[in-house]
Design a protein around this motif. Structure first.
Motif, PDB file in Angstrom:
ATOM      1  N   GLU A 271       0.823  -1.208   0.000  1.00  0.00           N
ATOM      2  CA  GLU A 271       0.000   0.000   0.000  1.00  0.00           C
ATOM      3  C   GLU A 271       0.859   1.262   0.000  1.00  0.00           C
ATOM      4  O   GLU A 271       0.607   2.202  -0.773  1.00  0.00           O
ATOM      5  CB  GLU A 271      -0.923   0.009   1.223  1.00  0.00           C
ATOM      6  N   THR A 272       1.886   1.294   0.840  1.00  0.00           N
ATOM      7  CA  THR A 272       2.766   2.465   0.900  1.00  0.00           C
ATOM      8  C   THR A 272       3.510   2.656  -0.417  1.00  0.00           C
ATOM      9  O   THR A 272       3.648   3.784  -0.905  1.00  0.00           O
ATOM     10  CB  THR A 272       3.771   2.314   2.048  1.00  0.00           C
ATOM     11  N   VAL A 273       3.997   1.558  -0.994  1.00  0.00           N
ATOM     12  CA  VAL A 273       4.710   1.640  -2.262  1.00  0.00           C
ATOM     13  C   VAL A 273       3.810   2.205  -3.348  1.00  0.00           C
ATOM     14  O   VAL A 273       4.195   3.121  -4.096  1.00  0.00           O
ATOM     15  CB  VAL A 273       5.258   0.264  -2.666  1.00  0.00           C
ATOM     16  N   GLU A 274       2.596   1.688  -3.473  1.00  0.00           N
ATOM     17  CA  GLU A 274       1.700   2.146  -4.528  1.00  0.00           C
ATOM     18  C   GLU A 274       1.263   3.584  -4.302  1.00  0.00           C
ATOM     19  O   GLU A 274       1.125   4.357  -5.262  1.00  0.00           O
ATOM     20  CB  GLU A 274       0.492   1.214  -4.628  1.00  0.00           C
TER      21      GLU A 274
ATOM     22  N   ALA B 290       1.756   9.173  -6.171  1.00  0.00           N
ATOM     23  CA  ALA B 290       1.926  10.582  -5.811  1.00  0.00           C
ATOM     24  C   ALA B 290       3.115  11.239  -6.485  1.00  0.00           C
ATOM     25  O   ALA B 290       3.119  12.465  -6.680  1.00  0.00           O
ATOM     26  CB  ALA B 290       2.064  10.703  -4.285  1.00  0.00           C
ATOM     27  N   THR B 291       4.140  10.470  -6.840  1.00  0.00           N
ATOM     28  CA  THR B 291       5.397  11.085  -7.286  1.00  0.00           C
ATOM     29  C   THR B 291       5.893  10.647  -8.649  1.00  0.00           C
ATOM     30  O   THR B 291       6.718  11.335  -9.252  1.00  0.00           O
ATOM     31  CB  THR B 291       6.524  10.765  -6.284  1.00  0.00           C
ATOM     32  N   ASN B 292       5.399   9.529  -9.147  1.00  0.00           N
ATOM     33  CA  ASN B 292       6.079   8.896 -10.280  1.00  0.00           C
ATOM     34  C   ASN B 292       5.238   8.932 -11.548  1.00  0.00           C
ATOM     35  O   ASN B 292       4.632   7.937 -11.941  1.00  0.00           O
ATOM     36  CB  ASN B 292       6.406   7.438  -9.914  1.00  0.00           C
ATOM     37  N   ASP B 293       5.201  10.096 -12.194  1.00  0.00           N
ATOM     38  CA  ASP B 293       4.524  10.188 -13.482  1.00  0.00           C
ATOM     39  C   ASP B 293       5.375  11.007 -14.442  1.00  0.00           C
ATOM     40  O   ASP B 293       6.106  11.913 -14.013  1.00  0.00           O
ATOM     41  CB  ASP B 293       3.127  10.792 -13.340  1.00  0.00           C
ATOM     42  N   PRO B 294       5.312  10.702 -15.733  1.00  0.00           N
ATOM     43  CA  PRO B 294       6.191  11.362 -16.710  1.00  0.00           C
ATOM     44  C   PRO B 294       6.038  12.875 -16.765  1.00  0.00           C
ATOM     45  O   PRO B 294       7.032  13.589 -16.918  1.00  0.00           O
ATOM     46  CB  PRO B 294       5.791  10.706 -18.038  1.00  0.00           C
ATOM     47  N   GLU B 295       4.816  13.378 -16.655  1.00  0.00           N
ATOM     48  CA  GLU B 295       4.616  14.825 -16.749  1.00  0.00           C
ATOM     49  C   GLU B 295       5.331  15.544 -15.609  1.00  0.00           C
ATOM     50  O   GLU B 295       6.014  16.555 -15.827  1.00  0.00           O
ATOM     51  CB  GLU B 295       3.115  15.145 -16.709  1.00  0.00           C
ATOM     52  N   THR B 296       5.197  15.014 -14.395  1.00  0.00           N
ATOM     53  CA  THR B 296       5.879  15.603 -13.250  1.00  0.00           C
ATOM     54  C   THR B 296       7.386  15.529 -13.420  1.00  0.00           C
ATOM     55  O   THR B 296       8.119  16.475 -13.101  1.00  0.00           O
ATOM     56  CB  THR B 296       5.463  14.891 -11.957  1.00  0.00           C
ATOM     57  N   THR B 297       7.848  14.410 -13.945  1.00  0.00           N
ATOM     58  CA  THR B 297       9.283  14.232 -14.145  1.00  0.00           C
ATOM     59  C   THR B 297       9.830  15.223 -15.160  1.00  0.00           C
ATOM     60  O   THR B 297      10.863  15.859 -14.936  1.00  0.00           O
ATOM     61  CB  THR B 297       9.583  12.799 -14.612  1.00  0.00           C
TER      62      THR B 297
END
Length: 202
Positions: free
Chosen positions: A71-74, A79-86
């Motif tokens: 649950e914590t990993v997902e 919350a943090t790991n998407d291409p647009e944010t990157t």
């Protein structure tokens, strides 16, 4: 956070940080190097965002579920790991990305300390299919060379206290625990601060 040996993810605090001015600032000889398996290490950038996120998700699910729980990993990935944010982050922070492979099978992010002489290794991930290939060690060496090129005397990073592989990996490469980070990704674990003082020559 981090893992150990080249057998698992070798990472920092798990927070996805990217960089401004990612284009190469150093001579080509300092940018393109090869791992012991012959794979080239190159400098990454916004065009690699999707591949970087894919690898991050793969590694987190393989290496951190047993430590943090699924649950914590997902939640963290959502919350943090998407291409647009990157891609956006590459324009905001002075962070350098080094990547291996096409598609990407390993990556390391580092950024300079704003006030001081440290270079922070914020993540180092190796795809499970390439554990024990020497890629983690090669990327760590590349980050240390980047620190020296930037006239930084120390590389600093963070590792989960329960990540025994990661702690062993960095300790094998000369890193020493210097403290505990005040904030952690989860209340059930501590993030340990590690540092290595570099020699004056590469």
């Amino acid at each position: 956070m981090a893992s150990g040996g080249d057998k698992a993810v070798v990472a920092s605090n798990g927070r996805l940080n990217c960089a401004r001015g990612w284009q190469s600032r150093w001579p080509k000889a300092l940018v393109a190097r090869r791992t012991s398996s012959g794979m080239e290490i190159r400098e990454g950038g916004p065009d690699d965002a999707e591949a970087l996120c894919d690898l991050t998700a793969t590694v987190w699910r393989a290496a951190y579920v047993d430590v943090l729980g699924e649950e914590t990993v997902e939640e963290h990935l959502a919350a943090t790991n998407d291409p647009e944010t990157t891609r956006a982050a590459f324009a905001e922070y002075d962070l350098t990305a080094f990547v291996v492979g096409d598609p990407v099978v390993a990556q390391a992010f580092c950024r300079p300390d704003e006030a001081g002489d440290q270079l922070h290794l914020t993540q180092l991930y190796v795809h499970p299919g390439h554990w024990r290939d020497g890629i983690g060690s090669a990327l760590l060496d590349r980050v240390e060379r980047e620190a020296q090129a930037r006239d930084r005397s120390t590389v600093a990073l963070v590792v989960l206290d329960e990540n025994d592989r990661g702690r062993a990996f960095y300790e094998t490469h000369g890193y020493e625990q210097v403290g505990v980070r005040e904030e952690s990704i989860d209340d059930s674990v501590n993030e340990l601060r590690y540092e290595k003082t570099l020699s004056s020559t590469a």
